[in-house]
Write an enzyme that holds these catalytic residues in place. Structure first.
Site, PDB file in Angstrom:
ATOM      1  N   THR A 132      -1.447   8.736   2.501  1.00  0.00           N
ATOM      2  CA  THR A 132      -1.374   7.276   2.439  1.00  0.00           C
ATOM      3  C   THR A 132      -2.274   6.694   3.531  1.00  0.00           C
ATOM      4  O   THR A 132      -2.678   7.409   4.461  1.00  0.00           O
ATOM      5  CB  THR A 132       0.058   6.778   2.681  1.00  0.00           C
ATOM      6  OG1 THR A 132       0.446   7.137   4.022  1.00  0.00           O
ATOM      7  CG2 THR A 132       1.044   7.392   1.687  1.00  0.00           C
ATOM      8  N   LYS A 154      13.939   8.308  11.160  1.00  0.00           N
ATOM      9  CA  LYS A 154      14.147   8.856   9.817  1.00  0.00           C
ATOM     10  C   LYS A 154      15.473   9.602   9.715  1.00  0.00           C
ATOM     11  O   LYS A 154      16.118   9.609   8.659  1.00  0.00           O
ATOM     12  CB  LYS A 154      12.978   9.754   9.432  1.00  0.00           C
ATOM     13  CG  LYS A 154      11.665   8.976   9.262  1.00  0.00           C
ATOM     14  CD  LYS A 154      11.794   7.842   8.243  1.00  0.00           C
ATOM     15  CE  LYS A 154      10.489   7.119   8.011  1.00  0.00           C
ATOM     16  NZ  LYS A 154      10.590   6.039   7.011  1.00  0.00           N
ATOM     17  N   SER A 180      12.075  10.767   5.421  1.00  0.00           N
ATOM     18  CA  SER A 180      10.993  11.710   5.682  1.00  0.00           C
ATOM     19  C   SER A 180      11.582  13.082   5.966  1.00  0.00           C
ATOM     20  O   SER A 180      12.751  13.194   6.379  1.00  0.00           O
ATOM     21  CB  SER A 180      10.169  11.250   6.885  1.00  0.00           C
ATOM     22  OG  SER A 180       9.271  12.246   7.318  1.00  0.00           O
ATOM     23  N   TYR A 228       9.719   8.210  15.618  1.00  0.00           N
ATOM     24  CA  TYR A 228       9.670   8.333  14.159  1.00  0.00           C
ATOM     25  C   TYR A 228      10.750   9.286  13.650  1.00  0.00           C
ATOM     26  O   TYR A 228      11.476   8.961  12.706  1.00  0.00           O
ATOM     27  CB  TYR A 228       8.288   8.818  13.731  1.00  0.00           C
ATOM     28  CG  TYR A 228       8.101   8.892  12.236  1.00  0.00           C
ATOM     29  CD1 TYR A 228       7.855   7.735  11.498  1.00  0.00           C
ATOM     30  CD2 TYR A 228       8.178  10.102  11.555  1.00  0.00           C
ATOM     31  CE1 TYR A 228       7.686   7.787  10.132  1.00  0.00           C
ATOM     32  CE2 TYR A 228       8.015  10.167  10.181  1.00  0.00           C
ATOM     33  CZ  TYR A 228       7.765   9.014   9.470  1.00  0.00           C
ATOM     34  OH  TYR A 228       7.608   9.069   8.114  1.00  0.00           O
ATOM     35  N   ALA A 270       9.180   0.015   3.292  1.00  0.00           N
ATOM     36  CA  ALA A 270       8.536  -0.489   4.513  1.00  0.00           C
ATOM     37  C   ALA A 270       8.816   0.455   5.674  1.00  0.00           C
ATOM     38  O   ALA A 270       9.963   0.841   5.915  1.00  0.00           O
ATOM     39  CB  ALA A 270       9.035  -1.888   4.835  1.00  0.00           C
ATOM     40  N   GLY A 271       7.769   0.833   6.385  1.00  0.00           N
ATOM     41  CA  GLY A 271       7.952   1.731   7.517  1.00  0.00           C
ATOM     42  C   GLY A 271       6.694   1.831   8.358  1.00  0.00           C
ATOM     43  O   GLY A 271       5.597   1.514   7.896  1.00  0.00           O
ATOM     44  N   ASP A 301       8.458 -10.036   6.485  1.00  0.00           N
ATOM     45  CA  ASP A 301       8.559  -8.882   7.380  1.00  0.00           C
ATOM     46  C   ASP A 301      10.016  -8.428   7.360  1.00  0.00           C
ATOM     47  O   ASP A 301      10.929  -9.249   7.535  1.00  0.00           O
ATOM     48  CB  ASP A 301       8.141  -9.299   8.794  1.00  0.00           C
ATOM     49  CG  ASP A 301       8.027  -8.124   9.747  1.00  0.00           C
ATOM     50  OD1 ASP A 301       8.905  -7.246   9.723  1.00  0.00           O
ATOM     51  OD2 ASP A 301       7.072  -8.111  10.539  1.00  0.00           O
ATOM     52  N   VAL A 302      10.253  -7.125   7.168  1.00  0.00           N
ATOM     53  CA  VAL A 302      11.635  -6.642   7.045  1.00  0.00           C
ATOM     54  C   VAL A 302      12.413  -6.766   8.343  1.00  0.00           C
ATOM     55  O   VAL A 302      13.653  -6.634   8.339  1.00  0.00           O
ATOM     56  CB  VAL A 302      11.683  -5.183   6.550  1.00  0.00           C
ATOM     57  CG1 VAL A 302      11.111  -5.073   5.143  1.00  0.00           C
ATOM     58  CG2 VAL A 302      10.974  -4.235   7.515  1.00  0.00           C
ATOM     59  N   SER A 330       0.838  -1.195   0.000  1.00  0.00           N
ATOM     60  CA  SER A 330       0.000   0.000   0.000  1.00  0.00           C
ATOM     61  C   SER A 330       0.872   1.244   0.000  1.00  0.00           C
ATOM     62  O   SER A 330       2.104   1.161   0.066  1.00  0.00           O
ATOM     63  CB  SER A 330      -0.930   0.024   1.226  1.00  0.00           C
ATOM     64  OG  SER A 330      -0.174   0.136   2.424  1.00  0.00           O
ATOM     65  N   GLY A 331       0.228   2.392  -0.066  1.00  0.00           N
ATOM     66  CA  GLY A 331       0.926   3.658   0.085  1.00  0.00           C
ATOM     67  C   GLY A 331       2.018   3.902  -0.926  1.00  0.00           C
ATOM     68  O   GLY A 331       1.880   3.620  -2.118  1.00  0.00           O
ATOM     69  N   ILE A 332       3.138   4.418  -0.432  1.00  0.00           N
ATOM     70  CA  ILE A 332       4.245   4.796  -1.322  1.00  0.00           C
ATOM     71  C   ILE A 332       4.856   3.576  -1.992  1.00  0.00           C
ATOM     72  O   ILE A 332       5.221   3.619  -3.169  1.00  0.00           O
ATOM     73  CB  ILE A 332       5.312   5.580  -0.528  1.00  0.00           C
ATOM     74  CG1 ILE A 332       4.725   6.909  -0.018  1.00  0.00           C
ATOM     75  CG2 ILE A 332       6.540   5.851  -1.398  1.00  0.00           C
ATOM     76  CD1 ILE A 332       5.623   7.640   0.960  1.00  0.00           C
TER      77      ILE A 332
END
Length: 238
Positions: A180, A151, A134, A147, A83-84, A55-56, A17-19
């Protein structure tokens, strides 16, 4: 601009999903071969594509997933780490647990490290690695210590790997707020009528495409800040 990505072997983590999903679609539109890695099921996409669940943060399973994609495509030309997780948002430092902090770093930082470590043997000469960081690596909002720290670490990891990996370019994209599913989970209805600029996942994917392509061959070890110029504005009252 010709990106010449047709036929390139690409691996994208966080592709459900998302980016990550936007990047997968963008590479497929360019004619690339794309391996999708996520802990969740990924949507069905058209093109030369394969999906692997991993899973990373699980090193053996991530290594196996990377090897599966690389063997299918005969190596890797591009690796994209999307993945984040955001972790606690709006949580004061005193209420942030060490478990919260560790879980965010495990996905956002260690996951990228493991991706680079296990993709390295499969990377072709001149390959490109692109991480998603980010603008929170440079500017911070209260209640997001894990977070922001994660980043910032991704930016430093990007620079370290660009020096460490001979013949492989490593860069990261640092977008501001992106619409997202993860961002909507954090911000809710704020994104329906935001008082700040918001970008689409497809906008970020275009930066990733450029950094993955030979058009950016002179760009290495860099953090591309995509924030509508917000961080360039001084707080001086003029």
């Amino acid at each position: 601009m010709r990106l010449d990505l047709a036929g390139k072997a690409v691996l994208v983590t966080g592709a459900a999903s998302g980016i990550g999903l936007a990047c997968a679609r963008a590479f497929l539109a360019e004619g690339a071969q794309v391996g999708l890695v996520d802990r969740e099921s990924v949507p069905v996409l058209e093109g030369d594509v394969m999906a692997v669940r991993a899973d990373v943060t699980d090193e053996p399973k991530l290594a196996a997933a990377i090897a599966t994609v690389a063997r299918r495509f005969g190596g890797l030309d591009v690796v994209v780490g999307c993945a984040g997780i955001s972790g606690p948002v709006g949580t004061p430092l005193a209420e942030t647990t060490v478990e919260d902090f560790a879980s965010v770093l495990a996905v956002n930082v260690t996951g990228q490290f493991l991706l680079a470590k296990h993709a390295r043997p499969w990377l072709s000469p001149g390959a490109s690695v692109v991480f998603l960081a980010s603008d929170s690596a440079f500017v911070c909002a209260p209640g997001m210590v894990p977070y922001c720290a994660s980043k910032g670490a991704v930016v430093a990891l990007t620079r370290a790997l660009s020096v460490e990996l001979d013949g492989v370019r490593v860069n990261c994209v640092c977008p501001s707020v992106v619409d997202t599913p993860m961002a909507r989970g954090d911000l809710g209805p704020v994104l329906d009528d935001p008082a700040f600029p918001v970008q689409a996942a497809e906008d970020v994917a275009q930066h990733v495409l450029y950094l993955a392509s030979a058009r950016s061959r002179t760009v290495d070890g860099q953090a591309v800040l995509a924030d509508f110029g917000v961080s360039a504005r001084s707080g001086f009252p003029a």
